[in-house]
Design a protein around this motif. Structure first.
Motif, short mmCIF file in Angstrom:
data_model
loop_
_atom_site.label_atom_id
_atom_site.label_comp_id
_atom_site.label_asym_id
_atom_site.label_seq_id
_atom_site.Cartn_x
_atom_site.Cartn_y
_atom_site.Cartn_z
N GLN A 92 32.78 33.98 33.98
CA GLN A 92 33.56 33.93 32.75
C GLN A 92 34.83 34.78 32.82
O GLN A 92 35.71 34.67 31.97
N GLU A 93 34.93 35.65 33.83
CA GLU A 93 36.11 36.51 33.97
C GLU A 93 37.15 35.93 34.92
O GLU A 93 38.22 36.51 35.11
N LEU A 94 36.83 34.82 35.54
CA LEU A 94 37.76 34.21 36.48
C LEU A 94 38.91 33.55 35.72
O LEU A 94 38.69 32.78 34.80
N GLY A 95 40.08 33.83 36.16
CA GLY A 95 41.31 33.36 35.54
C GLY A 95 42.42 34.21 36.13
O GLY A 95 42.57 34.28 37.35
N LEU A 96 43.15 34.92 35.30
CA LEU A 96 44.11 35.92 35.76
C LEU A 96 43.44 37.29 35.64
O LEU A 96 43.09 37.73 34.55
N VAL A 97 43.24 37.96 36.78
CA VAL A 97 42.60 39.27 36.80
C VAL A 97 43.65 40.31 37.13
O VAL A 97 44.19 40.33 38.24
N LEU A 98 43.96 41.16 36.16
CA LEU A 98 44.96 42.21 36.32
C LEU A 98 44.25 43.51 36.65
O LEU A 98 43.40 43.98 35.89
N ARG A 126 47.77 42.96 41.29
CA ARG A 126 47.83 44.41 41.15
C ARG A 126 48.96 44.79 40.19
O ARG A 126 50.06 44.24 40.28
N VAL A 127 48.69 45.76 39.30
CA VAL A 127 49.70 46.14 38.31
C VAL A 127 50.27 47.53 38.57
O VAL A 127 51.28 47.89 37.97
N ASP A 128 49.62 48.33 39.44
CA ASP A 128 50.11 49.69 39.68
C ASP A 128 50.74 49.81 41.06
O ASP A 128 50.57 48.94 41.91
N ASN A 129 51.48 50.90 41.26
CA ASN A 129 52.15 51.15 42.54
C ASN A 129 51.75 52.51 43.08
O ASN A 129 52.56 53.19 43.70
N GLY A 131 49.56 53.38 45.43
CA GLY A 131 49.26 53.54 46.84
C GLY A 131 47.77 53.67 47.12
O GLY A 131 47.36 53.68 48.29
N ASN A 132 46.93 53.79 46.07
CA ASN A 132 45.49 53.80 46.28
C ASN A 132 45.04 52.44 46.84
O ASN A 132 45.59 51.41 46.49
N ARG A 133 44.04 52.47 47.71
CA ARG A 133 43.57 51.23 48.33
C ARG A 133 42.90 50.35 47.30
O ARG A 133 42.00 50.79 46.56
N LEU A 134 43.30 49.07 47.25
CA LEU A 134 42.74 48.11 46.31
C LEU A 134 42.23 46.91 47.11
O LEU A 134 43.01 46.17 47.71
N ASP A 165 51.78 42.58 43.68
CA ASP A 165 51.17 41.80 44.75
C ASP A 165 50.01 40.97 44.18
O ASP A 165 49.19 41.49 43.41
N TRP A 166 49.93 39.68 44.53
CA TRP A 166 48.89 38.81 44.00
C TRP A 166 48.49 37.75 45.00
O TRP A 166 49.26 37.38 45.88
#
Length: 364
Positions: A92-98, A126-129, A131-134, A165-166
């Motif tokens: 149910q969470e699949l769509g645009l995941v920010l 990804r919404v932040d910059n 530098g943490n590994r995502l 990045d997406w």
């Protein structure tokens, strides 16, 4: 499906329901069995078509069935999910995941790409910059089918690098997520120049010879192994522009090209023979003579006139000694970096005017 037809004494007017009116003495509507059964069957047909088993106590089945049916014809749902911590996504969470990785390293696990999930789309962005590994991780033995030229089954995870990045992924219901699009599709391992010292999003790193962890960058290690420019740490001298096998077990090293000029590999043309991809080439001075002008004033004559034999280049300061001097270069005295160094005093003769831009390499 339609309104029930008018039936005497059941309170239907032109087939539509009406309330009881005690003042007028008219009864309220009664539901004909045929119509009630028809409505129930219409709803059950949708639930069954959505792949669900009807359950009397579940009042959300019609919605779930509609979502499933819509998802089959259009795998991308109009859902926005916002996350700032590690989590396993549900369908149910699949769509645009920010995803906000600024609080710390984050791992987002995709649902199992099995027949129950079916064909579904998700965009992870990804919404932040920070530098943490995502990391975007596939479930269990599932795989994300990117860089299949290096690994036919793809990889267990990908990383999102930099704000914006997406990746757009689609499940196939058979254990795989297939990329349909991404922020930057530049080829893996490609060197590029930037006009900013900041790292742009999309999967780039500095071309600085850093040691990488093989388990964290498996696709890049696979690339290094088939690059034709892989050597060992012990053999790195003179091959700094290539890759190394690091400690031989858990690490590898990316190319180091900071401060260097780049040259196209000869590849059997015969102009720059004997070179390996990523190999270093030292300085070279074009063979030439120096001359001094003669005379002064009205008798001044420009070069070439008298060979320049008044200087001996005995050190990097080329102090005049009035001894024998070679007028043809290169000269044995200048064959090593002791004299040439970063070209130093000879830069006006050997180095073209240039602009320095940061070098980057595509890491994913």
């Amino acid at each position: 499906m339609d309104y029930p037809k008018s039936v005497p004494s059941v309170g239907l007017v032109d087939g539509r329901f009406v309330d009881e009116n005690p003042v007028a003495g008219t009864p309220g509507s009664l539901i004909p069995a045929v119509w009630g059964n028809s409505v129930t069957q219409e709803i059950l047909s949708v639930i069954t078509a959505g792949g669900l088993v009807a359950a009397e106590a579940d009042t959300s089945q019609l919605l779930k069935a509609i979502q499933s049916i819509v998802g089959t014809s259009s795998p991308m749902r109009s859902v926005v999910t916002r996350l700032a911590a590690s989590k396993t996504l549900i369908d149910q969470e699949l769509g645009l995941v920010l995803i906000d990785g600024s609080p710390g390293p984050v791992t987002i696990t995709l649902p199992a790409a099995n027949p129950a999930l079916g064909i579904r789309d998700v965009i992870v962005r990804r919404v932040d910059n920070s530098g943490n590994r995502l990391v975007v991780q596939a479930s269990g033995t599932d795989r994300i089918r990117f860089h299949t030229h290096l690994s036919a089954s793809g990889y267990a995870f990908l990383v999102l690098m930099g704000a914006g990045d997406w990746w757009h992924l689609r499940s196939d219901g058979a254990g795989s997520w297939w990329p349909l699009g991404r922020f930057d599709s530049t080829a893996l391992g490609r060197p590029v120049f930037e006009t900013t010292t900041a790292l742009n999003p999309g999967g780039y790193g500095a071309l600085n010879g850093t040691l990488f962890n093989r388990a964290q960058w498996p696709w890049l290690w696979d690339f290094a192994q088939v690059s034709g420019a892989l050597t060992t740490e012990a053999g790195r001298a003179g091959r700094e522009g290539g890759w190394t096998s690091g400690d031989g077990a858990s690490t590898f090293r990316i190319p180091e090209v900071r401060g260097e000029f780049l040259r196209v590999l000869d590849e059997s043309r015969g102009l720059d023979t004997g070179r390996a991809s990523g190999s270093f080439q030292g300085h070279s001075l074009q063979s030439h003579n120096h001359f001094l002008p003669t005379g002064t004033g009205s008798t001044f004559r420009p070069a070439p006139c008298i060979p320049d034999t008044s200087f001996a280049f005995t050190d990097v300061n080329y102090s005049p000694t009035n001894t024998t001097v070679a007028t043809t270069y290169p000269n044995p005295a200048f064959d090593s970096d002791t004299y040439i160094g970063t070209i130093g005093n000879f830069s006006g003769e050997t180095r073209p005017r240039n602009i320095a831009y940061p070098g980057r390499i595509k890491l994913i």
